[in-house]
Design a protein around this motif. Structure first.
Motif, mmCIF file in Angstrom:
data_model
loop_
_atom_site.group_PDB
_atom_site.id
_atom_site.type_symbol
_atom_site.label_atom_id
_atom_site.label_comp_id
_atom_site.label_asym_id
_atom_site.label_seq_id
_atom_site.Cartn_x
_atom_site.Cartn_y
_atom_site.Cartn_z
ATOM 1 N N ARG A 184 20.479 -24.442 49.338
ATOM 2 C CA ARG A 184 20.005 -23.147 49.841
ATOM 3 C C ARG A 184 19.864 -22.134 48.698
ATOM 4 O O ARG A 184 18.848 -21.453 48.576
ATOM 5 N N TYR A 185 20.874 -22.069 47.829
ATOM 6 C CA TYR A 185 20.842 -21.083 46.746
ATOM 7 C C TYR A 185 19.889 -21.483 45.629
ATOM 8 O O TYR A 185 19.349 -20.630 44.932
ATOM 9 N N TYR A 243 16.819 -19.990 46.843
ATOM 10 C CA TYR A 243 16.850 -18.546 46.600
ATOM 11 C C TYR A 243 16.469 -18.232 45.154
ATOM 12 O O TYR A 243 15.683 -17.322 44.885
ATOM 13 N N ARG A 244 17.047 -18.985 44.209
ATOM 14 C CA ARG A 244 16.727 -18.753 42.801
ATOM 15 C C ARG A 244 15.250 -19.009 42.537
ATOM 16 O O ARG A 244 14.591 -18.238 41.824
ATOM 17 N N GLU A 302 12.819 -18.647 44.594
ATOM 18 C CA GLU A 302 12.120 -17.498 45.173
ATOM 19 C C GLU A 302 12.183 -16.294 44.218
ATOM 20 O O GLU A 302 11.179 -15.603 43.988
ATOM 21 N N LYS A 359 26.752 -20.836 44.853
ATOM 22 C CA LYS A 359 25.911 -19.658 45.085
ATOM 23 C C LYS A 359 25.546 -18.952 43.774
ATOM 24 O O LYS A 359 25.049 -17.842 43.779
ATOM 25 N N TYR A 368 17.951 -11.225 42.655
ATOM 26 C CA TYR A 368 18.915 -12.139 43.281
ATOM 27 C C TYR A 368 19.929 -11.347 44.112
ATOM 28 O O TYR A 368 20.223 -11.703 45.251
ATOM 29 N N LEU A 418 18.313 -10.097 47.261
ATOM 30 C CA LEU A 418 18.109 -11.195 48.200
ATOM 31 C C LEU A 418 19.410 -11.529 48.942
ATOM 32 O O LEU A 418 19.385 -11.836 50.132
ATOM 33 N N LEU A 419 20.532 -11.403 48.239
ATOM 34 C CA LEU A 419 21.828 -11.699 48.852
ATOM 35 C C LEU A 419 22.427 -10.509 49.599
ATOM 36 O O LEU A 419 23.460 -10.641 50.245
#
Length: 179
Positions: free
Chosen positions: A11-12, A15-16, A18, A76, A132, A135-136
Motif C-alpha cells: 500500500r505504501y 503511495y510513494r 503516487e 510505511k 507524502y 497524502l498521509l
C-alpha cells in the motif's frame, strides 16, 4: 514477513509511486525530463557504494544496511532515490510517526562533488516529503539531526524551526515545519 506487514509494504509503495508522479509533474526545471524519482532499489544501492570514494563526502551512511533495517521495521516509510539521467544524485529515508501526525526525514544525502542537481536535490526531496505527509494526513515534517550548523541554518532559511535535543537518548535535535 507477516501478511499485514506485506499489505502495508504494498500500500505504501503505491503511495510513494503516487507522490513521485505528482512531484515529477510539479518540477519546473528546463532539464526536468532528465530527473526521475524512485524507491531505493538495488541499482541505487550499488551506485551509492561509489559515494564512499568521493573525498568531499561528509557523512558515512551505509545505505544498504540502513535500507534493510528500514524495510524490516517501517513498512510505511518514506524513501526516495533521485536520479539525473542514469546517475544517482540523492537518497533519503524517513518515516511517519505512529499516529501519522508527522513525517520525519532521518537520512538524506546528495552526491558530493559534481552533482547535476546541486542546489535542487533538497528542494525535490522536501517537495516529495511534503506530498507524502499530505497524502498521509500529517501536519508536520521533521528533519532529524542536521549534520552541522551550516545545514541547520539552511533548513531554518527554508522555514523550519530548529529544536535542540533535550539530551535524552530518544530525543535528538531536529528542524520542524508545520504544513
Amino acid at each position: 514477513m507477516l501478511a499485514t506487514h506485506l499489505d502495508a509494504e504494498n500500500r505504501y509503495k503505491e503511495y510513494r509511486a503516487e507522490v513521485f508522479k505528482y512531484v515529477k509533474k510539479a518540477l519546473d526545471y528546463p532539464d526536468s525530463q532528465n530527473i526521475s524519482l524512485k524507491d531505493i532499489d538495488a541499482t541505487a544501492l550499488m551506485q551509492a557504494r561509489l559515494w564512499d570514494r568521493i573525498p568531499e563526502r561528509r557523512v558515512d551512511f551505509n545505505w544498504e544496511i540502513d535500507c534493510q533495517t528500514y524495510r524490516k521495521r517501517y513498512p510505511k516509510r518514506f524513501e526516495l532515490a533521485i536520479w539525473y539521467q542514469n546517475r544517482l544524485e540523492s537518497l533519503a529515508l524517513g518515516r511517519p510517526s505512529y499516529n501519522g501526525s508527522r513525517v520525519r526525514l532521518e537520512l538524506v544525502e546528495r552526491l558530493a562533488g559534481n552533482s547535476q542537481l546541486k542546489g535542487r536535490t533538497f528542494l525535490i526531496t522536501e517537495l516529495s516529503l511534503i506530498a507524502y505527509a499530505n497524502l498521509l494526513g500529517a501536519d508536520e515534517i521533521r528533519i532529524m539531526e542536521p549534520i552541522n550548523d551550516s545545514v541547520k541554518s539552511y533548513y531554518v532559511s527554508r522555514g523550519y524551526t530548529y529544536v535542540p535535543s533535550s539530551g535524552a537518548r530518544h530525543f535528538p535535535d531536529y528542524c520542524v515545519k508545520k504544513l
